[in-house]
Scaffold this active site. Structure first.
Site, PDB file in Angstrom:
ATOM      1  N   ASP A  16       0.575  -1.280   0.202  1.00 42.48           N
ATOM      2  CA  ASP A  16      -0.079  -0.213  -0.069  1.00 42.48           C
ATOM      3  C   ASP A  16       1.176   0.852   0.487  1.00 42.48           C
ATOM      4  O   ASP A  16       2.188   1.251   0.348  1.00 42.48           O
ATOM      5  CB  ASP A  16      -0.566   0.064   1.095  1.00 42.48           C
ATOM      6  N   ASP A  18      -0.260   5.088   1.171  1.00 41.42           N
ATOM      7  CA  ASP A  18      -0.288   6.093   1.963  1.00 41.42           C
ATOM      8  C   ASP A  18       0.465   5.728   3.528  1.00 41.42           C
ATOM      9  O   ASP A  18      -1.585   4.517   4.031  1.00 41.42           O
ATOM     10  CB  ASP A  18      -1.564   6.785   1.892  1.00 41.42           C
TER      11      ASP A  18
HETATM   12 MG   LIG Z   1      -2.579   3.163   3.291  1.00 42.42          MG
END
Ligand SMILES: [Mg+2]
Length: 245
Positions: A16, A18
Site C-alpha cells: 500500500d 499512504d
Molecule cells: Mg494506507
C-alpha cells in the site's frame, strides 16, 4: 526469506502507499476531516457531530475516494447523488465531496511535500535484492505523482492504483481485486504474495484474497484491530521485519 521476516515461499510483495511507503495517511485523514466537518456543519448547524478518527478507520481509510464518501455519509444517514468524477469540488454529490477532499489533499502535499518512511524504502531495497517482485497497490488516484515526488516509482515492478482500477473496472479495498490484479500482473499466485497495509480495509482485502502473508503496519496504535481484521503479523515499521544489509 527469514532475513525479510516472511515465509520462505513468498515470491512477491504488494505494498500500500499512504501510511506504508509515505507519511501521507495523516494528510489524507486531515483532508477528509476538514471536508466532512464543513459538510456536516453546513447541514446540521453549529451542533454538528464531527468526523472522528474512528470514522476514518472504519469508513474511509484505504478505500477508493467515492466509496469513502458514500460509506461515511451513509453512517450519518446522508445519501447524495453520485454525480460524475468530473464534478467540481463544490457539487453536492458523492464525487463532488470526494473532489473537495482531493483538492485539499493536493494543496497540502504541494505545500508540505511528501515524506517517505525510510524503514519501508530500505525494506523494499532488500526485498528486490532478494529477487522478489514488488507492486504498489493503492486506492489513490495520485499514486504516480506521489511516488515520483520521492523518486520511488522505480522500486515497483507493477502499479495498481486508483487510475488503473478505474480503467480496468476493479472494485477497491476492502475487496481484494486490486491486490489480486497486482499478483497476476507479476505472474505470482496470491498464496505466494505478501500484502503490506496500514488500513483495516487493506487487512480485509488481504484475508479475503487468500494471500500468503498479511503484514499490518501500525502507525496509529490500532494493533489489535489490524490482527482482528486478518493480519498475520503487525509491526510499527517495516524495519522490524529485517532486511538490513
Ligand atoms: Mg494506507
Amino acid at each position: 526469506m527469514t532475513q525479510l521476516g516472511l515465509p520462505d515461499d513468498i515470491r512477491a510483495c504488494l505494498f500500500d502507499l499512504d501510511g506504508v511507503v509515505t507519511r501521507t495517511a495523516v494528510v489524507h485523514a486531515a483532508a477528509w476531516k476538514a471536508t466532512f466537518d464543513a459538510f456536516l456543519r453546513e447541514r446540521d448547524g453549529a451542533d454538528f457531530r464531527p468526523f472522528t478518527d474512528a470514522d476514518y478507520d472504519q469508513y474511509v481509510d484505504g478505500r477508493p475516494r467515492a466509496d469513502g464518501v458514500r460509506s461515511f455519509l451513509a453512517s450519518r444517514g446522508v445519501e447524495l447523488p453520485e454525480g460524475t468524477p468530473d464534478d467540481p469540488p463544490d457539487a453536492q454529490t458523492v464525487n463532488g465531496v470526494g473532489n473537495r477532499k482531493n483538492a485539499l489533499l493536493l494543496e497540502k502535499i504541494r505545500t508540505d511535500g511528501v515524506e517517505p518512511y525510510e524503514g519501508t524504502l530500505h525494506y523494499i531495497d532488500a526485498v528486490r535484492a532478494a529477487g522478489l517482485a514488488t507492486a504498489i497497490v493503492s486506492s489513490s488516484a495520485n499514486t504516480r505523482d506521489v511516488l515520483r515526488s520521492i523518486d520511488a516509482e522505480r522500486l515497483f515492478d507493477v502499479r495498481i492504483d486508483g487510475v488503473v482500477a478505474r480503467e480496468r473496472g476493479l472494485p477497491g479495498k476492502p475487496r481484494p481485486d486490486t491486490f489480486l490484479a497486482a499478483a497476476r500482473d507479476l505472474g505470482v499466485e496470491a498464496s505466494r504474495a505478501a500484502v503490506f497495509e496500514d488500513a483495516l480495509a487493506g487487512m480485509d482485502a488481504g484475508r479475503s484474497g487468500h494471500f500468503g502473508y498479511v503484514v499490518g503496519v501500525d502507525r496509529v496504535g490500532q494493533r489489535d484491530a489490524l490482527y482482528a481484521h486478518g493480519a498475520d503479523r503487525v509491526v510499527k515499521d517495516l524495519a522490524e521485519l529485517g532486511g538490513h544489509a
